[in-house]
Scaffold this motif. Structure first.
Motif, PDB file in Angstrom:
ATOM      1  N   ASP A  46      41.331  47.122  53.060  1.00 59.74           N
ATOM      2  CA  ASP A  46      42.134  47.847  52.065  1.00 59.74           C
ATOM      3  C   ASP A  46      42.806  46.890  51.083  1.00 59.74           C
ATOM      4  O   ASP A  46      42.881  47.175  49.879  1.00 59.74           O
ATOM      5  N   GLU A  47      43.303  45.775  51.602  1.00 58.47           N
ATOM      6  CA  GLU A  47      43.935  44.784  50.726  1.00 58.47           C
ATOM      7  C   GLU A  47      42.938  44.220  49.719  1.00 58.47           C
ATOM      8  O   GLU A  47      43.253  44.060  48.531  1.00 58.47           O
ATOM      9  N   ASP A  49      40.161  45.639  48.737  1.00 51.69           N
ATOM     10  CA  ASP A  49      39.810  46.709  47.793  1.00 51.69           C
ATOM     11  C   ASP A  49      40.839  46.797  46.675  1.00 51.69           C
ATOM     12  O   ASP A  49      40.491  47.001  45.493  1.00 51.69           O
ATOM     13  N   SER A  50      42.118  46.644  47.021  1.00 52.87           N
ATOM     14  CA  SER A  50      43.181  46.707  46.013  1.00 52.87           C
ATOM     15  C   SER A  50      43.078  45.549  45.022  1.00 52.87           C
ATOM     16  O   SER A  50      43.317  45.718  43.819  1.00 52.87           O
ATOM     17  N   VAL A  51      42.735  44.369  45.532  1.00 51.11           N
ATOM     18  CA  VAL A  51      42.550  43.211  44.656  1.00 51.11           C
ATOM     19  C   VAL A  51      41.414  43.473  43.672  1.00 51.11           C
ATOM     20  O   VAL A  51      41.533  43.203  42.472  1.00 51.11           O
ATOM     21  N   GLU A  52      40.307  44.011  44.171  1.00 52.28           N
ATOM     22  CA  GLU A  52      39.178  44.322  43.293  1.00 52.28           C
ATOM     23  C   GLU A  52      39.560  45.363  42.236  1.00 52.28           C
ATOM     24  O   GLU A  52      39.166  45.249  41.068  1.00 52.28           O
ATOM     25  N   ALA A  53      40.331  46.353  42.651  1.00 51.11           N
ATOM     26  CA  ALA A  53      40.761  47.370  41.685  1.00 51.11           C
ATOM     27  C   ALA A  53      41.630  46.762  40.589  1.00 51.11           C
ATOM     28  O   ALA A  53      41.521  47.120  39.410  1.00 51.11           O
ATOM     29  N   GLU A  54      42.487  45.840  40.968  1.00 49.93           N
ATOM     30  CA  GLU A  54      43.363  45.188  39.992  1.00 49.93           C
ATOM     31  C   GLU A  54      42.558  44.317  39.035  1.00 49.93           C
ATOM     32  O   GLU A  54      42.835  44.282  37.822  1.00 49.93           O
ATOM     33  N   THR A  87      46.050  38.189  46.051  1.00 49.45           N
ATOM     34  CA  THR A  87      46.731  38.914  44.980  1.00 49.45           C
ATOM     35  C   THR A  87      46.964  38.040  43.749  1.00 49.45           C
ATOM     36  O   THR A  87      47.322  38.554  42.684  1.00 49.45           O
TER      37      THR A  87
END
Length: 242
Positions: A46-47, A49-54, A87
């Motif tokens: 999940d972490e 995935d969030s980095v990729e989204a950012e 991040t």
């Protein structure tokens, strides 16, 4: 992976695949660093995935897998030239775009993946030298191995495990006789062409990094124990720093 702590044996035949690179990192953490990798040493899906989204794009598989395995393991990633927290991954505008993932501790150099190669599973890595961005290693999986070796080498908490010296030619033959070349490709030292290429050597319980081909090139060494480090000093007489 071998039972004994000999990096040259563990990497005999070179780093063949992404999986082999991560297997080596696991072995190195357990056998050399004295603490096996734990789930909390890596980032969760999940972490990442969030980095990729950012960022707005997917990370290369090799980069993502390394962060997932040991991206939070400080003794292997954040000592001399630290891995960025996931991040903090960011794009530098140089050369049409570079994804920066590592930096020299005083901001003198960066390591990055070209955005033109970002769709590859195991893309090449560049390093920012004093003059320009130059090729570092041709696969991210190799860069993970180099990072684990270098960061653990310079990050020894116990000063009895690390030393360095300018190796005179008189000791060079002894290096080749008593230590096996680690089958990691030559790669540049960012600070100077005279300090390149970087080459690694090992024996059971002993690890040596040699920067540059010339007389009095610097070597950095780590012993798995204090006795191992003393053995290196006896093997390679020179003006040791410590």
């Amino acid at each position: 992976m071998p039972d004994g702590p000999d990096v040259s044996v563990a990497l005999r035949g070179g780093v063949r695949t992404r999986a082999h690179a991560l297997d080596f990192v696991r072995w190195f953490a357990d056998t050399w660093m004295g603490r096996p990798l734990e789930p909390e040493d890596g980032l969760g899906e999940d972490e990442l995935d969030s980095v990729e989204a950012e960022l707005g794009f997917e990370l290369p598989a090799a980069l993502r897998e390394g962060y997932a395995l040991f991206g939070r393991r400080p003794d292997m990633t954040r000592q001399q030239d630290p891995l960025l927290p996931a991040t903090a991954l960011h794009v530098d505008d140089a050369m049409g775009g570079l994804l920066v993932f590592r930096h020299e501790n005083q901001g003198c150099a960066l390591w990055a993946i070209p955005l033109a190669e970002i769709g590859q599973d195991d893309p090449p890595v560049l390093v920012e030298s004093r003059d320009a961005w130059i090729p570092f290693l041709d696969r991210m999986s190799l860069a993970w191995v180099e990072l684990a070796l270098s960061e653990s080498l310079f990050g020894a908490d116990d000063h009895r495990l690390y030393d360095a010296c300018e190796l005179p030619d008189a000791s060079l033959l002894r290096l080749h006789e008593r230590y096996a070349r680690v089958e990691l490709p030559d790669h540049p030292m960012w600070a100077s062409g005279d300090d390149s290429p970087v080459r690694w050597y090992a024996a059971p319980g002993r690890l040596v990094r040699r920067d540059g081909p010339y007389d009095h090139s610097w070597i950095h060494v780590r012993g798995r124990t204090a006795a191992d480090l003393d053995t290196v000093r006896r093997d390679l007489p020179g003006p040791w720093v410590r």
